[in-house]
Design an enzyme around this catalytic site. Structure first.
Site, PDB file in Angstrom:
ATOM      1  N   HIS A 131       0.752  -1.304   0.056  1.00  0.00           N
ATOM      2  CA  HIS A 131       0.085   0.134  -0.104  1.00  0.00           C
ATOM      3  C   HIS A 131       0.854   1.107   0.133  1.00  0.00           C
ATOM      4  CE1 HIS A 131      -3.931   2.109   1.715  1.00  0.00           C
ATOM      5  NE2 HIS A 131      -2.847   2.967   1.169  1.00  0.00           N
ATOM      6  N   HIS A 176       1.503   4.933  -2.733  1.00  0.00           N
ATOM      7  CA  HIS A 176       0.932   5.473  -3.789  1.00  0.00           C
ATOM      8  C   HIS A 176       2.388   6.315  -4.188  1.00  0.00           C
ATOM      9  CE1 HIS A 176      -3.412   5.371  -3.004  1.00  0.00           C
ATOM     10  NE2 HIS A 176      -2.974   5.319  -1.677  1.00  0.00           N
ATOM     11  N   HIS A 198      -9.674   0.872  -1.021  1.00  0.00           N
ATOM     12  CA  HIS A 198      -9.350   1.549   0.117  1.00  0.00           C
ATOM     13  C   HIS A 198     -10.635   1.677   0.697  1.00  0.00           C
ATOM     14  CE1 HIS A 198      -5.734   2.914  -1.616  1.00  0.00           C
ATOM     15  NE2 HIS A 198      -5.583   3.971  -0.702  1.00  0.00           N
ATOM     16  N   GLU A 235     -10.989   3.629   6.240  1.00  0.00           N
ATOM     17  CA  GLU A 235      -9.604   4.299   6.567  1.00  0.00           C
ATOM     18  C   GLU A 235     -10.218   4.804   7.938  1.00  0.00           C
ATOM     19  OE1 GLU A 235      -6.355   7.769   4.934  1.00  0.00           O
ATOM     20  OE2 GLU A 235      -8.281   6.766   3.733  1.00  0.00           O
ATOM     21  N   ASP A 279       1.558   4.051   2.602  1.00  0.00           N
ATOM     22  CA  ASP A 279       0.609   4.861   2.078  1.00  0.00           C
ATOM     23  C   ASP A 279       1.225   5.950   1.292  1.00  0.00           C
ATOM     24  OD1 ASP A 279      -1.865   5.789   1.276  1.00  0.00           O
ATOM     25  OD2 ASP A 279      -2.522   6.307   3.279  1.00  0.00           O
ATOM     26  N   ASP A 280       1.508   7.129   1.789  1.00  0.00           N
ATOM     27  CA  ASP A 280       1.972   8.529   1.040  1.00  0.00           C
ATOM     28  C   ASP A 280       3.155   8.938   2.040  1.00  0.00           C
ATOM     29  OD1 ASP A 280      -0.093   8.935  -1.258  1.00  0.00           O
ATOM     30  OD2 ASP A 280      -1.341   8.826   0.337  1.00  0.00           O
TER      31      ASP A 280
END
Length: 343
Positions: A19, A21, A198, A201, A281-282
């Site tokens: 996961h 991006h 997703h 969350e 994630d980011d």
């Protein structure tokens, strides 16, 4: 048996990242390199004086994220941002990564899909050679955009799908349930793509979002999924079916899912028998790559070496690798554990 510090154990622990991006791995320093190279003016409010991305809630994060991607224009840009991520991932023990990219983010700028996909794919080939990291691509549909826009992205990507193994669903959940994209995902499944989404969350709608993703989209893996803990029947189902959940602890804190890491349910999720992995994630936005996420929850939740290893083992089991490769990575993990213990 070699005794090493917990931080060293975590950093070198063989793991997969499922996961992340690719746009969210672009550090502010790299953004300015691309902006200068492509002669793009960076908005003054995009980066703080502390050299961090400027956002204060989920929507402002999405707005900042989209603005940042404006500097990505050419195949070389996508190659460079991907190689930078792979280098960092290698340094943090990643052996395999399944990377999200957002084609729809670039469609309004008429950037050809092959510019994006070819740049990323070339980096994945070179990353395999230089760092030994295997990698797949997953294209995320942007859930605040329309169904027709998602269909267009699917057809554009399908023409360049050699490294694309699956499709996902990202962005703001509120007002954009999985059911909105049921037909798009049916088409994607007919093309043979794996499906992730997703869901949950944060928020009270979490369990319902997961159920729709599973039942209507055919999701094989849930990204985030922390909201499942509000529904014991759902937890029981997820445990029974061993549906993977790709949890991103630092992301959950930064975006307001929990006030502090000590409140995060990851340890409870592990204790419940859920197939949980830890991911970033980011990372350029949320303050940490994968090993940083492992370290943060290890400290906050007092996770044992065994629980950290369980997350790493789950990451390989949850991947879209074939069983032979999963076994290979599992053996590498077992060898590492046999040779190291954390203090």
């Amino acid at each position: 048996m070699k005794n090493i510090t917990c931080s060293e154990f975590i950093k070198k622990l063989p793991k997969a990242e499922l996961h992340v991006h690719i746009e969210g791995t672009m550090e502010p320093e790299q953004l300015f390199v691309f902006a200068d190279r492509n002669k793009i003016q960076v908005p003054s409010n995009l980066i703080t004086q502390e050299n961090k991305y400027a956002f204060y809630d989920y929507q402002s994060f999405i707005d900042t994220y989209i603005l940042a991607t404006n500097v990505l224009q050419h195949e070389q840009d996508f190659y460079d941002v991907t190689m930078a991520y792979l280098k960092k991932a290698h340094e943090q023990g990643v052996l395999h990564s399944e990377i999200f990219f957002d084609l729809q983010t670039y469609m309004p700028r008429n950037i050809a899909p092959e510019i994006i996909i070819d740049g990323i794919e070339l980096a994945l080939v070179d990353g395999q050679k230089q760092f030994g990291i295997s990698a797949f691509l997953i294209m995320c549909f942007i859930r605040h955009l329309s169904e027709s826009d998602a269909f267009k992205a699917l057809e554009l990507a399908h023409a360049k799908h050699s490294k694309i193994v699956g499709v996902g669903l990202a962005s703001a959940e509120q007002g954009n349930p999985p059911s909105k994209f049921e037909r798009v995902f049916a088409q994607a499944r007919s093309y043979g793509y794996h499906v992730v989404a997703h869901a949950a969350e944060k928020g009270d709608a979490g369990p319902a979002m997961i159920r729709e993703a599973l039942d209507l989209l055919g999701a094989e893996r849930i990204d985030h999924g922390v909201g499942c803990m509000a529904d014991q029947d759902l937890v029981t189902e997820l445990v029974y079916k061993q549906i993977p959940l790709t949890v991103c602890p630092l992301s959950n804190i930064v975006l307001g899912g929990f006030e502090k890491l000590e409140d995060h349910p990851l340890k409870q999720m592990l204790n419940a028998g859920l197939m949980v992995s830890i991911n970033s994630d980011d990372p350029a936005f949320f303050g940490g790559y994968i090993a940083d996420n492992y370290q943060a929850v290890a400290d906050a939740l007092k996770l044992s070496c065994g629980e950290l290893v369980m997350c790493a083992r789950n990451s390989f089991k949850s991947s879209f690798l074939d069983e032979s490769k999963k076994n290979d990575y599992g053996q590498m993990l077992a060898l590492y554990i046999a040779q190291h213990t954390c203090l």
